[in-house]
Write an enzyme that holds these catalytic residues in place. Structure first.
Site, mmCIF file in Angstrom:
data_model
loop_
_atom_site.group_PDB
_atom_site.id
_atom_site.type_symbol
_atom_site.label_atom_id
_atom_site.label_comp_id
_atom_site.label_asym_id
_atom_site.label_seq_id
_atom_site.Cartn_x
_atom_site.Cartn_y
_atom_site.Cartn_z
ATOM 1 N N ASP A 27 -84.176 -32.581 -43.491
ATOM 2 C CA ASP A 27 -85.213 -31.575 -43.731
ATOM 3 C C ASP A 27 -85.562 -30.947 -42.390
ATOM 4 O O ASP A 27 -84.896 -31.229 -41.384
ATOM 5 C CB ASP A 27 -86.450 -32.193 -44.412
ATOM 6 C CG ASP A 27 -87.140 -31.213 -45.348
ATOM 7 O OD1 ASP A 27 -87.813 -30.298 -44.841
ATOM 8 O OD2 ASP A 27 -87.007 -31.347 -46.573
ATOM 9 N N HIS A 62 -86.418 -25.495 -45.179
ATOM 10 C CA HIS A 62 -86.353 -26.928 -44.860
ATOM 11 C C HIS A 62 -85.224 -27.226 -43.881
ATOM 12 O O HIS A 62 -84.576 -28.270 -43.947
ATOM 13 C CB HIS A 62 -86.199 -27.757 -46.138
ATOM 14 C CG HIS A 62 -87.367 -27.632 -47.071
ATOM 15 N ND1 HIS A 62 -88.521 -28.365 -46.920
ATOM 16 C CD2 HIS A 62 -87.556 -26.828 -48.147
ATOM 17 C CE1 HIS A 62 -89.379 -28.030 -47.892
ATOM 18 N NE2 HIS A 62 -88.821 -27.089 -48.636
ATOM 19 N N GLU A 66 -88.356 -22.781 -51.908
ATOM 20 C CA GLU A 66 -89.397 -22.418 -50.950
ATOM 21 C C GLU A 66 -88.922 -21.532 -49.797
ATOM 22 O O GLU A 66 -89.396 -21.657 -48.667
ATOM 23 C CB GLU A 66 -90.077 -23.675 -50.401
ATOM 24 C CG GLU A 66 -90.803 -24.476 -51.479
ATOM 25 C CD GLU A 66 -91.576 -25.665 -50.934
ATOM 26 O OE1 GLU A 66 -92.704 -25.888 -51.419
ATOM 27 O OE2 GLU A 66 -91.063 -26.370 -50.040
#
Length: 512
Positions: free
Chosen positions: A139, A193, A264
């Site tokens: 991440d 991420h 996201e």
């Protein structure tokens, strides 16, 4: 089968059990929707010798046979009064799972999780007939996965040299899991991420790889610090992804499922890049178009890494899947938003793995972890009853028509507030509640399951899975006293010294 601390007698006599396992297929490759996990288990006395029992197991696959052995282990209990093992002397069981995908996700990027704890989690999965370990291995906080072809990823991305999953570790864990009927699903979450571990590439001939990396005003550019997002307009980024995918596919031994993240994406982050703004303008693209283009190009590089080998690509649910921008033939969607969003995905004809945060996120309810005052966005705490009641049938119209699209469920353990010491108690026994829901899909509710789960939780404790406590131990020893509406003897089976968890069809007879 003996509890921890109990040493079996070397001089005692008892029943001799002969187990014969017949498996029709020798393949150990699990294909979701194709691999048959059903089994038949028969326990019968040996007519020629009353001190012998015969156990016959029949299965079409290795995975079904392993599940049968797990069930057999639940039919053997330690009688602490007599000081010996006891089991049924006759039983016929026909069993199969309600859903083909039954998973656990562990994030090892927010905090590094030791290999021994990942193995312990897989041991617990095997006990609960869970079959997919989704490894969210990297991440924006860290990149702890060793890549021999790109050593700078861990040089710049690992927390320190001791917190790296070496190639040999990954190979070992894949084999360790397979022996226990568990397939590992690797994830490289992009384009967002992505931060620490990628920053070296910009000075190594790859151009601008990251945008908004380590942005101070992080709330504007990412969901949580540190920020970082791959430059979707830089064609060299896809070359870099191709190298990573190629080595991951090799190191994870050609997994049937591969997760490429895809959630996201932050448009304000991309707005920080002049290259991206020019690319979007020159090609008359919206940022949604750019995001869609990225996912499809990344997926294409993954296809190249598999070199014609069969596989399926998973993405997290996002505005792209909500607006049907990704092909239903090319992607499986993992739903992480609320369960209310499931119907729209099914209506779009996506195959779905359900991980709705309002029931299956195990990290919720512990308060905000960022220094700035904030809220625990996915509170409250998801107890085992909430997880058990996460029955997808209740949230789907035209169930008979849509059920083919639901592959199963997966609990998700994000590790912002979890380290190696806390993994087991965060997972268990809550993940076991989802396990029974996805294996048996019972018509009864959590109240009917409580006795079984309390007893099963003790099994996990005896096997050193280290589950969290559910009740005082006194309740286990005085079963009917801790329930306002205690289950019947027939429901609990405790008077016969056996409580079966994760089972569909069973005919039980007398105890030895």
């Amino acid at each position: 089968m003996y509890p921890k601390g109990i040493v079996p007698s070397e001089t005692g006599t008892g029943t001799i059990i002969t187990v014969r396992v017949t498996v029709r297929s020798v393949t150990t490759k699990f294909i979701v929707g194709e691999t048959d996990e059903s089994y038949k288990l028969i326990i019968a006395p040996d007519k020629s010798n009353k001190l012998k029992l015969r156990v016959e197991i029949e299965s079409k696959s290795f995975f079904g046979a392993r599940h049968a052995l797990e069930t057999l282990s639940q039919l053997i209990v330690y009688d602490d009064i007599k000081g010996n093992l006891a089991m049924l002397k006759a039983a016929t069981i026909d069993d199969s799972p309600a859903f083909p995908y039954r998973g656990v996700m562990i994030d090892t990027a927010r905090n590094f999780i030791e290999m021994d704890e990942l193995k312990r989690a897989i041991d617990g999965m095997a006990m609960n007939k869970l079959n997919h370990f989704h490894w969210h291995i990297t991440d924006s906080e860290s990149f702890p996965m060793q890549l021999n072809s790109l050593p700078n990823m861990t040089k710049y991305g690992a927390y320190d040299s001791r917190k790296i999953y070496k190639v040999d570790d990954i190979l070992e864990l894949v084999d360790y899991a397979l022996l226990r009927g568990v397939t590992i699903v690797p994830e490289l979450d992009v384009p967002s991420h992505s931060g620490w571990g990628w920053q070296w590439a910009s000075t190594a001939g790859y151009g601008e790889v990251l945008t908004c990396f380590n942005a101070r005003d992080w709330k504007e550019y990412c969901a949580s610090p540190p920020c970082g997002q791959l430059n979707a307009a830089n064609q060299l980024v896809y070359d870099l992804l191709g190298k990573i995918y190629k080595e991951m596919v090799k190191n994870f031994k050609m997994p049937h499922l591969f997760h490429i993240g895809g959630d996201e994406a932050n448009y304000s982050c991309w707005e920080m890049s002049e290259d991206i703004k020019s690319y979007v303008y020159d090609n008359s693209l919206s940022y949604s178009d750019l995001w869609t283009e990225f996912q499809n190009k990344a997926s294409s590089r993954l296809d190249m890494a598999y070199s014609q080998h069969n596989h399926k690509t998973i993405v997290w649910s996002s505005e792209l899947t909500a607006n049907n921008r990704l092909s239903t033939d090319d992607y499986i969607v993992q739903l992480w938003s609320k369960i209310a969003d499931l119907q729209d995905l099914l209506d779009s004809n996506y195959k779905v793995i359900v991980s709705n945060h309002d029931a299956l996120y195990l990290s919720c309810g512990f308060g905000p972890w960022v220094i700035d005052p904030g809220t625990d966005w996915c509170a409250p705490f998801k107890d085992w009853k909430m997880i058990y009641e996460n029955d997808v049938k209740r949230h789907v119209n035209n169930w008979e028509d849509k059920k083919r699209l639901i592959l199963g469920q997966e609990v998700a353990l994000w590790t912002e507030q979890v380290d190696s010491r806390a993994v087991s108690t965060r997972l268990w026994p809550r993940a076991a509640a989802m396990a029974e829901r996805t294996w048996s899909d019972p018509v009864t509710d959590s109240q009917a399951a409580e006795v079984r789960l309390v007893f099963h939780r003790q099994r996990m404790e005896d096997r050193d899975i280290k589950p969290a406590a559910m009740q005082p131990l006194w309740c286990l020893q005085h079963e009917a006293m801790c329930f306002s509406n205690p289950p019947s003897v027939a429901t609990s089976c405790r008077s016969n010294l056996v409580t079966i968890f994760l089972l569909n069809i069973i005919i039980l007879h007398l105890m030895v």
